[in-house]
Design a protein around this motif. Structure first.
Motif, PDB file in Angstrom:
ATOM      1  N   GLU A   1       0.935  -1.185  -0.024  1.00 56.12           N
ATOM      2  CA  GLU A   1      -0.006   0.107  -0.108  1.00 56.12           C
ATOM      3  C   GLU A   1       0.823   1.362   0.049  1.00 56.12           C
ATOM      4  O   GLU A   1       0.682   2.280  -0.601  1.00 56.12           O
ATOM      5  CB  GLU A   1      -1.011   0.094   1.214  1.00 56.12           C
ATOM      6  N   LYS A   2       1.929   1.229   0.878  1.00 57.96           N
ATOM      7  CA  LYS A   2       2.990   2.290   0.805  1.00 57.96           C
ATOM      8  C   LYS A   2       3.449   2.543  -0.578  1.00 57.96           C
ATOM      9  O   LYS A   2       3.820   3.874  -0.718  1.00 57.96           O
ATOM     10  CB  LYS A   2       3.995   2.151   2.042  1.00 57.96           C
ATOM     11  N   SER A   3       3.948   1.539  -1.093  1.00 57.74           N
ATOM     12  CA  SER A   3       4.474   1.650  -2.300  1.00 57.74           C
ATOM     13  C   SER A   3       3.728   2.219  -3.369  1.00 57.74           C
ATOM     14  O   SER A   3       4.167   3.086  -4.184  1.00 57.74           O
ATOM     15  CB  SER A   3       4.940   0.194  -2.867  1.00 57.74           C
ATOM     16  N   LEU A   4       2.394   1.850  -3.626  1.00 57.34           N
ATOM     17  CA  LEU A   4       1.458   2.620  -4.463  1.00 57.34           C
ATOM     18  C   LEU A   4       1.194   4.106  -4.090  1.00 57.34           C
ATOM     19  O   LEU A   4       1.102   4.978  -4.959  1.00 57.34           O
ATOM     20  CB  LEU A   4      -0.007   2.019  -4.285  1.00 57.34           C
ATOM     21  N   GLU A   5       1.150   4.222  -2.756  1.00 55.43           N
ATOM     22  CA  GLU A   5       1.207   5.851  -2.371  1.00 55.43           C
ATOM     23  C   GLU A   5       2.408   6.720  -2.702  1.00 55.43           C
ATOM     24  O   GLU A   5       2.367   7.807  -3.169  1.00 55.43           O
ATOM     25  CB  GLU A   5       0.845   5.838  -0.921  1.00 55.43           C
ATOM     26  N   THR A   6       3.503   5.700  -2.829  1.00 50.40           N
ATOM     27  CA  THR A   6       4.642   6.623  -3.099  1.00 50.40           C
ATOM     28  C   THR A   6       4.855   6.887  -4.590  1.00 50.40           C
ATOM     29  O   THR A   6       5.132   8.229  -4.989  1.00 50.40           O
ATOM     30  CB  THR A   6       6.010   5.707  -2.939  1.00 50.40           C
ATOM     31  N   VAL A   7       4.292   6.086  -5.497  1.00 48.96           N
ATOM     32  CA  VAL A   7       4.284   6.369  -6.877  1.00 48.96           C
ATOM     33  C   VAL A   7       3.062   7.172  -7.204  1.00 48.96           C
ATOM     34  O   VAL A   7       2.615   7.615  -8.422  1.00 48.96           O
ATOM     35  CB  VAL A   7       4.454   5.085  -7.974  1.00 48.96           C
ATOM     36  N   ASN A   8       2.059   7.258  -6.074  1.00 53.30           N
ATOM     37  CA  ASN A   8       0.650   7.899  -6.563  1.00 53.30           C
ATOM     38  C   ASN A   8      -0.228   7.488  -7.618  1.00 53.30           C
ATOM     39  O   ASN A   8      -0.564   8.232  -8.582  1.00 53.30           O
ATOM     40  CB  ASN A   8       1.134   9.529  -6.616  1.00 53.30           C
ATOM     41  N   SER A   9      -0.147   6.139  -7.796  1.00 54.74           N
ATOM     42  CA  SER A   9      -0.735   5.202  -8.947  1.00 54.74           C
ATOM     43  C   SER A   9      -2.156   5.609  -8.756  1.00 54.74           C
ATOM     44  O   SER A   9      -2.780   5.006  -7.816  1.00 54.74           O
ATOM     45  CB  SER A   9      -0.312   3.938  -9.113  1.00 54.74           C
ATOM     46  N   SER A  10      -2.815   5.760  -9.731  1.00 53.67           N
ATOM     47  CA  SER A  10      -4.309   5.949  -9.805  1.00 53.67           C
ATOM     48  C   SER A  10      -4.742   4.858 -10.943  1.00 53.67           C
ATOM     49  O   SER A  10      -5.960   4.645 -11.382  1.00 53.67           O
ATOM     50  CB  SER A  10      -5.007   7.144 -10.002  1.00 53.67           C
ATOM     51  N   GLU A  11      -3.929   4.020 -11.496  1.00 51.84           N
ATOM     52  CA  GLU A  11      -4.225   2.926 -12.296  1.00 51.84           C
ATOM     53  C   GLU A  11      -5.058   1.824 -11.917  1.00 51.84           C
ATOM     54  O   GLU A  11      -4.871   1.493 -10.865  1.00 51.84           O
ATOM     55  CB  GLU A  11      -2.827   2.464 -12.997  1.00 51.84           C
ATOM     56  N   PRO A  12      -6.579   1.549 -12.410  1.00 55.94           N
ATOM     57  CA  PRO A  12      -7.116   0.838 -11.760  1.00 55.94           C
ATOM     58  C   PRO A  12      -6.731  -0.685 -11.585  1.00 55.94           C
ATOM     59  O   PRO A  12      -6.902  -1.138 -10.527  1.00 55.94           O
ATOM     60  CB  PRO A  12      -8.417   0.845 -12.988  1.00 55.94           C
ATOM     61  N   THR A  13      -5.896  -1.001 -12.473  1.00 55.18           N
ATOM     62  CA  THR A  13      -5.298  -2.494 -12.547  1.00 55.18           C
ATOM     63  C   THR A  13      -4.205  -2.548 -11.324  1.00 55.18           C
ATOM     64  O   THR A  13      -4.332  -3.614 -10.669  1.00 55.18           O
ATOM     65  CB  THR A  13      -4.485  -2.789 -13.744  1.00 55.18           C
ATOM     66  N   ASP A  14      -3.636  -1.569 -11.004  1.00 53.53           N
ATOM     67  CA  ASP A  14      -2.610  -1.627  -9.786  1.00 53.53           C
ATOM     68  C   ASP A  14      -3.649  -1.597  -8.560  1.00 53.53           C
ATOM     69  O   ASP A  14      -3.298  -2.620  -7.550  1.00 53.53           O
ATOM     70  CB  ASP A  14      -1.971  -0.258  -9.727  1.00 53.53           C
TER      71      ASP A  14
END
Length: 407
Positions: A278-291
């Protein structure tokens, strides 16, 4: 001061490596070596067009103004696309820009209209070369030969030595063939094909692909109930994904790893892995639905294994919303939600949720779909007197799903 080199100038005083465009408007055609360079593949793997665009400009030594002309946008827009952490979701724009830059399909995370589903590096020569590395198919069976024909491999000439691109292409083919075998219920064959894929990917030097294959192997081991073999493989996948430095790949692998740890009853490690993802996704600020779909599904499945149906329901609902664009995974996410609902005695809603994804006519063939539906059936079996359960069982029996007999 710019240095003159045969009529061409280089702003950095060296050789200008930008290909000539022969007087035509638009981006030049780049060689395979340009697209297959490690930094370019790494940028593409992040599935962020701004990062891919920035690496494209760096590798080709072109400015924002020139790229802006090719894409039909302003230089300011190019700057914003490269700087913005959020994803571009407009598929029409993405396709138009990718075609303008002549980016090959193999680097893209979305499908270009008019392109084949799988594209191999190296052009037609890549298809010819596949015959060299596909000889293990004699040990695998007819299925892979059919797969190669489907991919268009009708050539007979073979190169003297396969390139790294060919090994990678063959690895991707065997990985796809492994998934096909698993979906047909041939577990041993699927595992064999994926292990061939793993060996080929290692010969290609593709760490990211190796991590993806290891994750697939662990997922299949988990899915078919062989936890003792899934755990060591998922740990290797975690290590391989970590080495790539690709955040989104680490999230994908972590989602599968968390499910393994949850099945083992290792709650602390499971939660630690999910928090890190979860922190990794927050780091890249990904809003891609698949991620986010990977993470939501991983959380829902893990919490279901840990015996936390309420938490599983929340993440499963998120996964259902995110999967609406992908019919192929819709059944899995909805049955995951239905299982969490059944575990909380929300019988009527569980039945209604499952009924929405049961096909009306053809029998269900993919084993993954069969297993997902069977999981719901098992959880609802204690409520056999409920009319909604009886109705759902009748519907499932009509498409070949085994259901208990209700007196």
């Amino acid at each position: 001061m710019k240095q003159q080199l045969g009529g061409r100038t280089s702003a950095h005083g060296g050789v200008d490596t930008t290909p000539r465009r022969s007087g035509r408007a638009g981006a030049p055609t780049r060689p395979d070596e340009f697209w297959d360079a490690a930094p370019m593949r790494a940028a593409a793997a992040e599935r962020h067009f701004g990062q891919l665009l920035r690496e494209y400009r760096r590798a080709s030594n072109v400015g924002q103004a020139e790229v802006a002309q090719w894409l039909g946008v302003s230089q300011g827009q190019i700057s914003r696309i490269e700087r913005d952490r959020s994803q571009v979701h407009d598929l029409d724009k993405l396709e138009r820009w990718a075609k303008a830059l002549k980016i090959p399909q193999r680097l893209l995370w979305f499908q270009l209209s008019g392109s084949r589903q799988t594209e191999f590096a190296g052009g037609e020569g890549g298809f010819n070369a596949l015959r060299t590395v596909s000889r293990p198919d004699d040990q695998v069976g007819l299925g892979m030969r059919q797969l190669f024909r489907w991919l268009g491999n009708e050539a007979t000439e073979e190169p003297e030595a396969p390139t790294e691109n060919v090994f990678r292409a063959a690895a991707e083919s065997y990985l796809r063939g492994g998934w096909y075998a698993f979906d047909e219920g041939e577990v041993a064959l699927g595992s064999q094909r994926m292990r061939i894929a793993l060996n080929l990917s290692r010969r290609s030097g593709e760490q990211a692909l190796s991590a993806e294959i290891l994750a697939a192997l662990s997922f299949q081991s988990l899915f078919h109930g062989t936890l003792e073999s899934a755990v060591p493989v998922i740990r290797m996948a975690e290590q391989a994904a970590e080495k790539t430095g690709l955040t989104l790949l680490r999230v994908e692998v972590a989602s599968m790893a968390a499910s393994c740890y949850a099945m083992m009853g290792d709650r602390d490690t499971c939660l630690q892995v999910l928090r890190k993802a979860e922190k990794s996704l927050e780091t890249v600020n990904s809003s891609e639905p698949t991620d986010r779909l990977y993470l939501a599904s991983g959380c829902a499945l893990s919490f279901r294994f840990l015996g936390w149906p309420r938490e599983a329901e929340g993440f499963a609902r998120t996964a259902v919303k995110l999967s609406e664009r992908w019919p192929g995974v819709r059944l899995c996410t909805r049955t995951l939600l239905a299982s969490a609902l059944a575990d909380q005695r929300k019988v009527e809603e569980a039945c209604a949720t499952t009924s929405q994804v049961v096909p009306r006519v053809a029998p269900i063939r993919p084993v993954r779909d069969q297993v997902c539906l069977t999981s719901v059936v098992r959880r609802l079996s204690k409520y056999g007197d409920d009319i909604s359960v009886r109705t759902l069982y009748s519907q499932l029996a009509g498409v070949g799903v085994a259901v208990p007999r209700i007196g």
